[in-house]
Design a protein around this motif. Structure first.
Motif, mmCIF file in Angstrom:
data_model
loop_
_atom_site.group_PDB
_atom_site.id
_atom_site.type_symbol
_atom_site.label_atom_id
_atom_site.label_comp_id
_atom_site.label_asym_id
_atom_site.label_seq_id
_atom_site.Cartn_x
_atom_site.Cartn_y
_atom_site.Cartn_z
ATOM 1 N N LYS A 5 0.597 -1.317 -0.030
ATOM 2 C CA LYS A 5 -0.047 0.060 0.171
ATOM 3 C C LYS A 5 1.073 1.204 -0.197
ATOM 4 C CE LYS A 5 -3.829 -1.685 2.635
ATOM 5 N NZ LYS A 5 -4.536 -1.715 4.030
ATOM 6 N N ILE A 6 0.790 2.215 -0.977
ATOM 7 C CA ILE A 6 1.616 3.281 -0.976
ATOM 8 C C ILE A 6 0.745 4.660 -1.281
ATOM 9 C CG2 ILE A 6 1.993 2.926 -3.622
ATOM 10 C CD1 ILE A 6 4.708 3.939 -2.969
ATOM 11 N N ARG A 7 1.148 5.626 -0.583
ATOM 12 C CA ARG A 7 0.516 6.952 -0.868
ATOM 13 C C ARG A 7 1.977 7.992 -1.004
ATOM 14 N NH1 ARG A 7 -4.099 8.308 3.175
ATOM 15 N NH2 ARG A 7 -5.224 6.759 2.257
ATOM 16 N N ALA A 8 1.652 8.849 -1.850
ATOM 17 C CA ALA A 8 2.779 9.747 -2.124
ATOM 18 C C ALA A 8 2.001 11.259 -2.394
ATOM 19 C CB ALA A 8 3.435 9.451 -3.395
ATOM 20 N N LYS A 9 2.367 12.096 -1.637
ATOM 21 C CA LYS A 9 1.701 13.301 -1.755
ATOM 22 C C LYS A 9 2.725 14.601 -1.567
ATOM 23 C CE LYS A 9 -2.422 15.250 0.467
ATOM 24 N NZ LYS A 9 -3.631 15.144 0.380
#
Lengths: 103, 157
Positions: A5-9
């Motif tokens: 699971k990955i999130r990049a902001k």
């Protein structure tokens, strides 16, 4: 095998990447309670994150990283919509990767 | 299996010119070559020998430009959140070591030129010990430490 699971902001030019990987991260020091035998080591050794094909971070991990590892880091130079690729490989040669868009 | 071949290739070809040719051709960046997993460093039984195997030196210089965020008391040694932030310029890598683990080196993060001096992860700790962050910048090693008390060990058991 969607193990990541990955999130990049991105905010003010700095992209914060947070990733969670599903993995047992077995140290090889634990014993199976039923048989008394050692459970063989099984852990992620290398995690690579690429932005536009360039490695922004390579994590070398030992077995002392917690089960279902969490990882976070920050880098500059990405903009909204850019593709990030995160991949891992473990000591048995198993691997997985995921691509995400910077938001 | 493909990965095994790649590893053998990386290790075997450091002496030969294959890697430098690949670097020249832009196939491999030096960073990727360095990324071959340092078995000796992860199997080392002490902080000094782990650093020797990882960076070729254990000459640490204390630095107040590194800060470690970790709990004072970790109830569960299997999951100890650790964040390392540094304001040192030109950081090449950040390594996290748990001094009294059987093998102290937990992780080493190799950072790219645009990557900020920050990493966060969760580590296992066998018992109460000091967590050491080692930052490599400009070929030198800087470090700082923080004591974390562990009530239930997270290795073995």
């Amino acid at each position: 095998m969607a193990s990541i699971k990955i999130r990049a902001k991105v905010s003010d030019g700095v992209t914060t990447v947070k990733a969670l990987v599903k993995h047992p991260m077995e140290t090889g020091q634990r014993k199976d309670k039923k048989t008394g035998k050692l459970i063989p080591a099984h852990f992620i050794q290398e995690v690579t994150c690429e932005h536009n094909g360039k490695a922004v971070m390579t994590a070398l991990w030992g077995p002392a990283i917690s089960k279902n590892p969490y990882l976070s880091f920050k880098f500059k130079g990405a903009s909204k919509g850019d593709t990030l690729k995160l991949s891992w490989v473990d000591n048995r040669g198993e691997k997985d990767s995921v691509e995400t868009q910077v938001s | 299996m493909i990965n095994m071949k790649r590893r053998t290739f990386l290790k075997g070809s450091v002496a030969a010119g294959a890697v430098s040719a690949a670097v020249g051709a832009g196939l491999l960046t030096p960073r990727m070559v360095l990324a071959a997993w340092p078995t000796n460093a992860f199997q080392a039984k002490s902080v000094d020998s782990a650093l020797d195997a990882l960076s070729g030196s254990h000459a640490l210089e204390g630095s107040d430009k590194i800060s470690i965020r970790a709990p004072d008391i970790a109830e569960n040694g299997a999951v100890v959140p650790v964040s390392v932030t540094t304001t040192i310029d030109g950081v090449e890598s950040i390594s996290i070591l748990a001094e009294k683990n059987a093998t102290p080196l937990t992780a080493s993060f190799v950072l790219g030129p645009t990557t900020e001096g920050f990493v966060s992860t969760r580590i296992k700790m066998g018992k109460t010990s000091s967590v050491i962050a080692v930052v490599k910048a400009g070929g030198k090693l800087y470090s700082t430490g923080k004591e974390v008390k562990v009530t239930i060990g997270g290795c073995g058991g």
